[in-house]
Write a protein that holds these residues in place. Structure first.
Motif, PDB file in Angstrom:
ATOM      1  N   ASN A  14       0.753  -1.230   0.006  1.00  0.00           N
ATOM      2  CA  ASN A  14       0.157   0.014  -0.167  1.00  0.00           C
ATOM      3  C   ASN A  14       0.766   1.270  -0.012  1.00  0.00           C
ATOM      4  O   ASN A  14       0.533   2.201   0.825  1.00  0.00           O
ATOM      5  N   LEU A  15       1.880   1.182  -0.945  1.00  0.00           N
ATOM      6  CA  LEU A  15       2.820   2.342  -0.748  1.00  0.00           C
ATOM      7  C   LEU A  15       2.244   3.255  -1.813  1.00  0.00           C
ATOM      8  O   LEU A  15       1.513   2.984  -2.925  1.00  0.00           O
ATOM      9  N   GLN A  29      17.626  -3.801  -8.520  1.00  0.00           N
ATOM     10  CA  GLN A  29      17.401  -2.886  -7.495  1.00  0.00           C
ATOM     11  C   GLN A  29      16.740  -1.762  -8.052  1.00  0.00           C
ATOM     12  O   GLN A  29      16.692  -1.196  -9.396  1.00  0.00           O
ATOM     13  N   PHE A  30      15.947  -1.215  -7.206  1.00  0.00           N
ATOM     14  CA  PHE A  30      15.020   0.059  -7.829  1.00  0.00           C
ATOM     15  C   PHE A  30      14.991   1.075  -6.426  1.00  0.00           C
ATOM     16  O   PHE A  30      15.098   0.940  -5.439  1.00  0.00           O
ATOM     17  N   HIS A  31      15.053   2.332  -6.741  1.00  0.00           N
ATOM     18  CA  HIS A  31      15.114   3.286  -6.083  1.00  0.00           C
ATOM     19  C   HIS A  31      13.925   4.460  -6.678  1.00  0.00           C
ATOM     20  O   HIS A  31      13.588   4.519  -7.570  1.00  0.00           O
ATOM     21  N   GLY A  32      13.188   4.869  -5.558  1.00  0.00           N
ATOM     22  CA  GLY A  32      12.135   5.697  -5.834  1.00  0.00           C
ATOM     23  C   GLY A  32      11.627   6.576  -4.470  1.00  0.00           C
ATOM     24  O   GLY A  32      12.338   6.756  -3.579  1.00  0.00           O
ATOM     25  N   ALA A  33      10.627   7.183  -4.612  1.00  0.00           N
ATOM     26  CA  ALA A  33       9.953   8.124  -3.664  1.00  0.00           C
ATOM     27  C   ALA A  33       8.425   7.764  -3.651  1.00  0.00           C
ATOM     28  O   ALA A  33       7.927   7.476  -4.592  1.00  0.00           O
ATOM     29  N   THR A  34       7.911   7.984  -2.412  1.00  0.00           N
ATOM     30  CA  THR A  34       6.520   8.192  -2.313  1.00  0.00           C
ATOM     31  C   THR A  34       5.883   9.629  -2.446  1.00  0.00           C
ATOM     32  O   THR A  34       6.849  10.300  -2.523  1.00  0.00           O
ATOM     33  N   HIS A  35       4.697   9.763  -2.438  1.00  0.00           N
ATOM     34  CA  HIS A  35       4.072  11.010  -2.658  1.00  0.00           C
ATOM     35  C   HIS A  35       4.402  12.077  -1.554  1.00  0.00           C
ATOM     36  O   HIS A  35       4.553  13.104  -1.788  1.00  0.00           O
ATOM     37  N   ASP A  36       4.785  11.388  -0.084  1.00  0.00           N
ATOM     38  CA  ASP A  36       5.027  12.325   0.908  1.00  0.00           C
ATOM     39  C   ASP A  36       6.589  12.389   1.006  1.00  0.00           C
ATOM     40  O   ASP A  36       6.941  12.977   2.010  1.00  0.00           O
ATOM     41  N   GLY A  37       7.213  12.042  -0.139  1.00  0.00           N
ATOM     42  CA  GLY A  37       8.473  12.312  -0.083  1.00  0.00           C
ATOM     43  C   GLY A  37       9.700  11.451   0.618  1.00  0.00           C
ATOM     44  O   GLY A  37      10.757  11.620   0.575  1.00  0.00           O
ATOM     45  N   ARG A  38       9.265  10.306   0.980  1.00  0.00           N
ATOM     46  CA  ARG A  38       9.829   9.077   1.561  1.00  0.00           C
ATOM     47  C   ARG A  38      10.588   8.342   0.574  1.00  0.00           C
ATOM     48  O   ARG A  38       9.818   8.021  -0.414  1.00  0.00           O
ATOM     49  N   SER A  39      11.826   7.976   0.706  1.00  0.00           N
ATOM     50  CA  SER A  39      12.600   7.452  -0.420  1.00  0.00           C
ATOM     51  C   SER A  39      12.237   6.046  -0.196  1.00  0.00           C
ATOM     52  O   SER A  39      12.023   5.544   1.059  1.00  0.00           O
ATOM     53  N   VAL A  40      12.298   4.879  -1.336  1.00  0.00           N
ATOM     54  CA  VAL A  40      12.161   3.702  -1.302  1.00  0.00           C
ATOM     55  C   VAL A  40      13.310   3.015  -2.024  1.00  0.00           C
ATOM     56  O   VAL A  40      13.678   3.311  -2.916  1.00  0.00           O
ATOM     57  N   HIS A  41      13.617   1.854  -1.414  1.00  0.00           N
ATOM     58  CA  HIS A  41      14.760   1.177  -2.076  1.00  0.00           C
ATOM     59  C   HIS A  41      14.206  -0.286  -2.179  1.00  0.00           C
ATOM     60  O   HIS A  41      13.830  -1.007  -1.113  1.00  0.00           O
ATOM     61  N   CYS A  48      14.946 -13.238  -2.758  1.00  0.00           N
ATOM     62  CA  CYS A  48      14.783 -12.641  -1.745  1.00  0.00           C
ATOM     63  C   CYS A  48      14.311 -11.302  -2.371  1.00  0.00           C
ATOM     64  O   CYS A  48      15.112 -10.488  -2.887  1.00  0.00           O
ATOM     65  N   LEU A  49      13.048 -10.976  -1.867  1.00  0.00           N
ATOM     66  CA  LEU A  49      12.671  -9.538  -2.275  1.00  0.00           C
ATOM     67  C   LEU A  49      12.398  -8.719  -1.379  1.00  0.00           C
ATOM     68  O   LEU A  49      11.857  -9.105  -0.070  1.00  0.00           O
ATOM     69  N   ARG A  50      13.010  -7.573  -1.172  1.00  0.00           N
ATOM     70  CA  ARG A  50      13.212  -6.525   0.149  1.00  0.00           C
ATOM     71  C   ARG A  50      12.975  -5.239  -0.231  1.00  0.00           C
ATOM     72  O   ARG A  50      13.357  -4.911  -1.298  1.00  0.00           O
ATOM     73  N   VAL A  51      12.104  -4.609   0.463  1.00  0.00           N
ATOM     74  CA  VAL A  51      11.535  -3.114   0.237  1.00  0.00           C
ATOM     75  C   VAL A  51      11.985  -2.538   1.580  1.00  0.00           C
ATOM     76  O   VAL A  51      11.278  -2.814   2.581  1.00  0.00           O
ATOM     77  N   ALA A  56      11.199   9.144   7.307  1.00  0.00           N
ATOM     78  CA  ALA A  56      10.656  10.589   6.977  1.00  0.00           C
ATOM     79  C   ALA A  56      11.438  10.723   5.690  1.00  0.00           C
ATOM     80  O   ALA A  56      12.427  10.333   5.151  1.00  0.00           O
ATOM     81  N   SER A  57      10.728  12.025   4.996  1.00  0.00           N
ATOM     82  CA  SER A  57      11.065  12.696   3.815  1.00  0.00           C
ATOM     83  C   SER A  57      12.575  13.170   4.197  1.00  0.00           C
ATOM     84  O   SER A  57      12.765  13.770   5.281  1.00  0.00           O
ATOM     85  N   GLY A  58      13.472  12.712   3.194  1.00  0.00           N
ATOM     86  CA  GLY A  58      14.885  13.281   3.428  1.00  0.00           C
ATOM     87  C   GLY A  58      15.911  12.254   3.954  1.00  0.00           C
ATOM     88  O   GLY A  58      17.041  12.035   4.040  1.00  0.00           O
ATOM     89  N   ASP A  59      15.251  11.090   4.556  1.00  0.00           N
ATOM     90  CA  ASP A  59      15.978  10.141   5.085  1.00  0.00           C
ATOM     91  C   ASP A  59      16.318   8.935   4.184  1.00  0.00           C
ATOM     92  O   ASP A  59      15.799   9.019   3.003  1.00  0.00           O
ATOM     93  N   ASP A  60      17.297   8.207   4.410  1.00  0.00           N
ATOM     94  CA  ASP A  60      17.764   7.034   3.581  1.00  0.00           C
ATOM     95  C   ASP A  60      16.889   5.892   3.881  1.00  0.00           C
ATOM     96  O   ASP A  60      16.617   5.498   4.870  1.00  0.00           O
ATOM     97  N   ALA A  61      16.524   5.396   2.787  1.00  0.00           N
ATOM     98  CA  ALA A  61      15.482   4.047   2.619  1.00  0.00           C
ATOM     99  C   ALA A  61      16.106   2.969   3.487  1.00  0.00           C
ATOM    100  O   ALA A  61      15.567   2.154   4.301  1.00  0.00           O
TER     101      ALA A  61
END
Length: 102
Positions: A14-15, A29-41, A48-51, A56-61
């Protein structure tokens, strides 16, 4: 001989993804962001699938919250394309609504 395997679908995260880009093989590997600015890795290797999701916005995923850590695929599997990743994470409708090409 090439064989294909369709892994079991892991539970939805539910991201609210704004963007996600990447790919590759062993690991994918995939890198992205949510609409509220949190990074996703996202990382897929050795089945093994890891997310990881930033707290918080600006922090490292990678140092954030582990949203998913499941074994899917075959033992030596480490390749996943972006469209398959979204299908596995039940996010394809959200991405299509935002107009991303998958």
């Amino acid at each position: 001989m090439i064989t294909f395997h369709t892994p079991e679908v892991p539970p939805s995260l539910n991201l609210d993804l704004r963007e996600l880009d990447g790919g590759g093989s062993c690991p994918a590997q995939f890198h992205g962001a949510t609409h509220d600015g949190r990074s996703v890795h996202v990382r897929y290797r050795g089945r093994c699938l890891r997310v990881d999701i930033a707290k918080a916005s600006g922090d490292d995923a990678i140092h954030g919250t582990n949203g998913l850590d499941v074994l899917i695929g075959t033992p030596l599997d480490g390749t996943m394309i972006l469209g398959r990743l979204f299908a596995d994470l039940d996010q394809i409708r959200e991405v299509a609504r935002e107009g991303f090409d998958v």
